[in-house]
Design an enzyme around this catalytic site. Structure first.
Site, PDB file in Angstrom:
ATOM      1  CE1 TYR A   1       6.847  31.568   2.009  1.00  0.00           C
ATOM      2  CE2 TYR A   1       6.633  29.271   2.611  1.00  0.00           C
ATOM      3  CZ  TYR A   1       7.370  30.300   2.064  1.00  0.00           C
ATOM      4  OH  TYR A   1       8.629  30.057   1.572  1.00  0.00           O
TER       5      TYR A   1
ATOM      6  CG  HIS B   1      15.366  34.485   0.841  1.00  0.00           C
ATOM      7  ND1 HIS B   1      14.787  34.611  -0.403  1.00  0.00           N
ATOM      8  CD2 HIS B   1      14.595  33.598   1.516  1.00  0.00           C
ATOM      9  CE1 HIS B   1      13.705  33.848  -0.467  1.00  0.00           C
ATOM     10  NE2 HIS B   1      13.568  33.213   0.687  1.00  0.00           N
ATOM     11  CD  GLU B   2      15.803  31.471   4.625  1.00  0.00           C
ATOM     12  OE1 GLU B   2      14.736  31.552   5.253  1.00  0.00           O
ATOM     13  OE2 GLU B   2      15.888  30.891   3.523  1.00  0.00           O
TER      14      GLU B   2
ATOM     15  CG  HIS C   1      10.396  28.861  -2.986  1.00  0.00           C
ATOM     16  ND1 HIS C   1       9.544  28.164  -2.158  1.00  0.00           N
ATOM     17  CD2 HIS C   1      11.269  29.505  -2.165  1.00  0.00           C
ATOM     18  CE1 HIS C   1       9.883  28.369  -0.892  1.00  0.00           C
ATOM     19  NE2 HIS C   1      10.931  29.178  -0.869  1.00  0.00           N
TER      20      HIS C   1
ATOM     21  CD  GLU D   1      10.159  32.307  -0.717  1.00  0.00           C
ATOM     22  OE1 GLU D   1      11.272  32.454  -1.250  1.00  0.00           O
ATOM     23  OE2 GLU D   1      10.032  32.005   0.479  1.00  0.00           O
TER      24      GLU D   1
ATOM     25  CG  ASP E   1       7.361  26.036  -3.739  1.00  0.00           C
ATOM     26  OD1 ASP E   1       7.733  26.096  -2.555  1.00  0.00           O
ATOM     27  OD2 ASP E   1       7.652  26.889  -4.603  1.00  0.00           O
TER      28      ASP E   1
ATOM     29  CG  HIS F   1      11.157  34.413   4.675  1.00  0.00           C
ATOM     30  ND1 HIS F   1      10.062  34.686   3.866  1.00  0.00           N
ATOM     31  CD2 HIS F   1      11.918  33.545   3.962  1.00  0.00           C
ATOM     32  CE1 HIS F   1      10.174  34.013   2.724  1.00  0.00           C
ATOM     33  NE2 HIS F   1      11.303  33.317   2.748  1.00  0.00           N
TER      34      HIS F   1
END
Lengths: 98, 383
Positions: B189, B174-175, B276, B198, B271, B178
């Protein structure tokens, strides 16, 4: 009289958590510590940093301090917390974990 | 945005993998890909690739995995001190090894399946930092590197909610994704663009895990962040792509807030506009598509999304745009009205987004009419 509202949003989980502290309701030692940390950070004169728009999954914080008749809210991203404010933010994060 | 695929119709490497049944090592696949994407040898590329592989007379050009894992030693300075570099043997610190192996597994999926050479497609070094901060229940991408906290490992076991964030391979995928998105569609974002950003990270993060485990879409758990919670938490993970909103329901952490349908889209200022949270809608659309297609999700569903991410999506794309553009990408890869394109349509329909209104239509530009499918038919690999 002092009130601190601290909110953390975002992060990998996207969960929002917040603290709402009226220092008059805290044990005096804790209230003194928080008051000192606010004063030492020079909270009411800090320059707000531009938001970090490249970071992903970082935490965002909003910190509102009311002291007597003065109130200010600072929006902070994880990686742009002014050094002088870190001790206060870290103290608040620790409180949120408990 | 990069437009690497100047050749309109090239074989995705997973197809080459299918064609050239000579093993599955990433090196071989890359060699095949190198040959297959070379314009000079298009005509007989498969024979050439086979011959080259038999003789071993190929070289892997440029695609070299280069990882460094740093240790922040519970501080917040980045990147920290070097704990393990590419080629080093494992160290005693599991967080370091997990970051090393996880970034490697992510690199491998992108390289072998999507012909991508690292985050920037130019071989960028994969930098990760572990042991970031004290009591840090999070992982993030800072624009240049991956960063992982230790969760609540500083607390007594009975009080811990989170384990260290490297325990979950999909979190690492996931990271790193990005980073890929940053170099491609660079989705803003916040709000729907951010939720799409996301979702792309969850999708490819999950695919990294499925690829490593060799699981088909129906075998995969579709959980994001499995293993992050300690046994003190009532929950099986942070998010569920299969059933958004069901990953956890805990007295301390509350309930998983993810919607699975546009009718439950959450408008919020928190958020970054619920990036998310509303990502659950897109996650679920992908899940449904992958199940509809069947087989390994990284192959067809992943290929469609990768094409959309790298060639079609823009920084301001919203959910509807993502629906239209994945539908278009599916048409170009597999043909108008193909099973794959219909699966994209079904996936979005399940979450309340209509794409491709008329059968076989809906794309905004003329497509390649399934040249891949045609080639597969010619090779007798598909009916």
């Amino acid at each position: 009289m002092m009130r601190i509202i601290f909110e953390r949003t975002g992060g990998f989980m996207g969960r929002t958590v917040s603290l709402n502290l009226d220092l008059t309701n805290l044990p005096s030692e804790q209230a003194q510590t928080l008051k000192r940390l606010v004063d030492e950070s020079d909270f009411f004169n800090l320059t707000e940093q531009p938001p970090n728009t490249i970071m992903r999954d970082g935490f965002n914080y909003s910190l509102t301090v009311t002291k007597e008749k003065t109130e200010r809210t600072l929006h902070l991203s994880e990686r742009n917390i002014p050094n002088g404010l870190r001790p206060l933010v870290e103290d608040l994060i620790e409180r949120m974990r408990k | 945005m990069s437009h690497r695929h100047s050749i309109f119709c090239i074989l995705p490497p997973y197809m080459l993998d299918q064609i050239v049944q000579n093993g599955t090592s990433a090196q071989r696949e890359m060699a095949v890909r190198t040959l297959a994407t070379s314009q000079r040898v298009r005509k007989n590329r498969i024979d050439i690739a086979k011959a080259a592989m038999r003789s071993g007379s190929f070289s892997v050009i440029g695609n070299v995995k280069n990882r460094v894992v740093y240790d922040a030693r519970l501080g917040t300075s980045l990147p920290g001190i070097v704990a393990r570099s590419e080629g080093d043997t494992p160290v005693f610190d599991p967080a370091v090894n997990e970051a090393y192996d996880g970034s490697g597994a992510t690199y491998d999926l992108y390289a072998a399946v999507y012909s991508r050479n690292s985050i920037d497609n130019k071989g960028m070094r994969l930098n990760s930092t572990v042991h970031y901060d004290k009591g840090y229940d999070n992982a993030f991408w800072d624009g240049q590197q991956m960063v992982y906290g230790d969760g609540d490992e500083d607390l007594p076991a009975a009080q811990r909610l989170f384990n260290r964030f490297t325990v979950s391979l999909d979190v690492i995928g996931h990271e790193l994704t990005h980073g890929v998105t940053q170099f491609e569609a660079n989705l803003v974002y916040s709000n729907q663009q951010g939720a799409l950003n996301e979702a792309v990270s969850d999708i490819f993060g999950s695919l990294v895990k499925q690829y490593q485990r060799g699981q088909t879409a129906d075998q995969a758990d579709w959980i994001i962040g499995e293993g992050l919670f300690t046994e003190n938490v009532k929950g099986f993970g942070i998010r569920s792509m299969k059933a958004p909103g069901t990953a956890y329901n805990d007295p301390v952490l509350g309930k998983d807030p993810q919607p699975a349908h546009m009718k439950d889209y959450k408008t919020t200022s928190q958020d970054n506009g619920g990036v998310h949270i509303n990502s659950g809608i897109v996650n679920h659309a992908f899940y449904v598509t992958a199940i509809e297609i069947g087989g390994f999700a990284w192959e067809k569903a992943g290929q469609i999304w990768y094409k959309a991410l790298t060639e079609k999506l823009q920084s301001n794309s919203n959910f509807q745009n993502a629906g239209d553009l994945t539908f278009e990408a599916a048409g170009e890869l597999f043909g108008l009205g193909s099973l794959e394109q219909n699966a994209i349509k079904t996936g979005w329909s399940e979450v309340g987004i209509t794409v491709g209104g008329t059968p076989g239509g809906g794309g905004t530009t003329p497509s390649g009419d399934g040249c891949l499918k045609g080639l597969m038919q010619a090779l007798g690999l598909s009916k």
